[in-house]
Design a protein around this motif. Structure first.
Motif, short mmCIF file in Angstrom:
data_model
loop_
_atom_site.label_atom_id
_atom_site.label_comp_id
_atom_site.label_asym_id
_atom_site.label_seq_id
_atom_site.Cartn_x
_atom_site.Cartn_y
_atom_site.Cartn_z
N GLY A 150 19.57 1.80 -44.15
CA GLY A 150 19.21 0.70 -43.28
C GLY A 150 20.35 -0.29 -43.13
N ALA A 151 20.00 -1.50 -42.72
CA ALA A 151 20.98 -2.52 -42.41
C ALA A 151 21.85 -2.88 -43.61
N LEU A 152 21.27 -2.92 -44.81
CA LEU A 152 22.07 -3.29 -45.98
C LEU A 152 23.17 -2.28 -46.23
N LEU A 153 22.86 -0.99 -46.18
CA LEU A 153 23.91 0.01 -46.41
C LEU A 153 24.93 0.01 -45.27
N ASP A 154 24.51 -0.36 -44.06
CA ASP A 154 25.48 -0.52 -42.97
C ASP A 154 26.46 -1.64 -43.32
N GLU A 155 25.94 -2.75 -43.86
CA GLU A 155 26.80 -3.87 -44.24
C GLU A 155 27.69 -3.51 -45.43
N VAL A 156 27.15 -2.80 -46.42
CA VAL A 156 27.96 -2.35 -47.55
C VAL A 156 29.10 -1.48 -47.03
N SER A 157 28.80 -0.54 -46.17
CA SER A 157 29.82 0.35 -45.61
C SER A 157 30.88 -0.44 -44.86
N ALA A 158 30.46 -1.39 -44.04
CA ALA A 158 31.40 -2.20 -43.27
C ALA A 158 32.32 -3.00 -44.19
N GLN A 159 31.75 -3.59 -45.24
CA GLN A 159 32.58 -4.37 -46.15
C GLN A 159 33.53 -3.48 -46.94
N LEU A 160 33.08 -2.33 -47.37
CA LEU A 160 33.98 -1.41 -48.08
C LEU A 160 35.10 -0.93 -47.17
N GLU A 161 34.78 -0.62 -45.91
CA GLU A 161 35.82 -0.21 -44.97
C GLU A 161 36.85 -1.32 -44.79
N ALA A 162 36.40 -2.57 -44.68
CA ALA A 162 37.31 -3.71 -44.55
C ALA A 162 38.15 -3.89 -45.82
N TYR A 163 37.55 -3.69 -46.98
CA TYR A 163 38.28 -3.77 -48.25
C TYR A 163 39.40 -2.73 -48.28
#
Length: 180
Positions: free
Chosen positions: A61-74
């Protein structure tokens, strides 16, 4: 399954420069990051988490989308501090205390020795226990156990392997990139 009360959770994998990461989240936050999450490792991780959380995973869901986006940015060098809710339910006691201190007190681009972290916790004889806590970290990378090193300058151990630890420290500017 298990006698554990059912908790909803979701799972996904994310390709990264250090290999695929398995990501699990509950409504409370990110609960697990798994290194080397190919199909076989993911299947074992999902089975283990289903036993601990009492249910099979739901669709991401949305939380894992946000986790993925932040990890990609990291990994792209654009993010230095994660702003994600964390679910600490897979750790407890001293391990949880050590991981929370690490998470809040050792910022991007810095390291701490196992002994120094033990001292921060008011447990001066617990350097090895800190090492055990880092080894049992259910949320590596986001809770940055790669930033804990030996007092003499050695890398120490790492659940994702020392080459992964080296790569994460190089990303954060602590170590030089490997020559080859």
């Amino acid at each position: 399954m298990t006698d554990a009360p059912e908790r909803p959770w979701s799972w996904t994998t994310l390709g990264t420069p250090i290999g695929p990461l398995g990501l699990a989240a509950t409504p409370d936050g990110l609960v697990s990051v798994v290194f080397g999450a190919d199909a076989q490792v993911s299947a074992r991780a999902v089975e283990r988490l289903a036993g601990r959380l009492g249910s099979a995973p739901a669709a991401p869901g949305a939380l894992l989308d946000e986790v993925s986006a932040q990890l990609e940015a990291y990994f792209a060098g654009r993010l230095r501090s994660f702003s994600l809710p964390l679910d600490w339910s897979l750790t407890s006691g001293f391990n949880r205390r050590a991981l929370r201190e690490l998470h809040s007190g050792v910022p991007y681009g810095s390291v701490v020795a196992y002994q120094d972290l033990a001292d921060r916790l008011g447990e001066p004889g617990a350097a090895r226990a800190v090492g055990m806590a880092m080894g049992s970290n259910p949320i590596p990378v986001v809770v940055p156990c790669h930033r804990v090193v030996e007092a003499g300058g050695g890398l120490g151990g790492f659940g994702g392997g020392t080459e992964t630890k080296r790569a994460l420290l190089a990303l954060e500017g602590i170590l030089p990139e490997p020559l080859f």
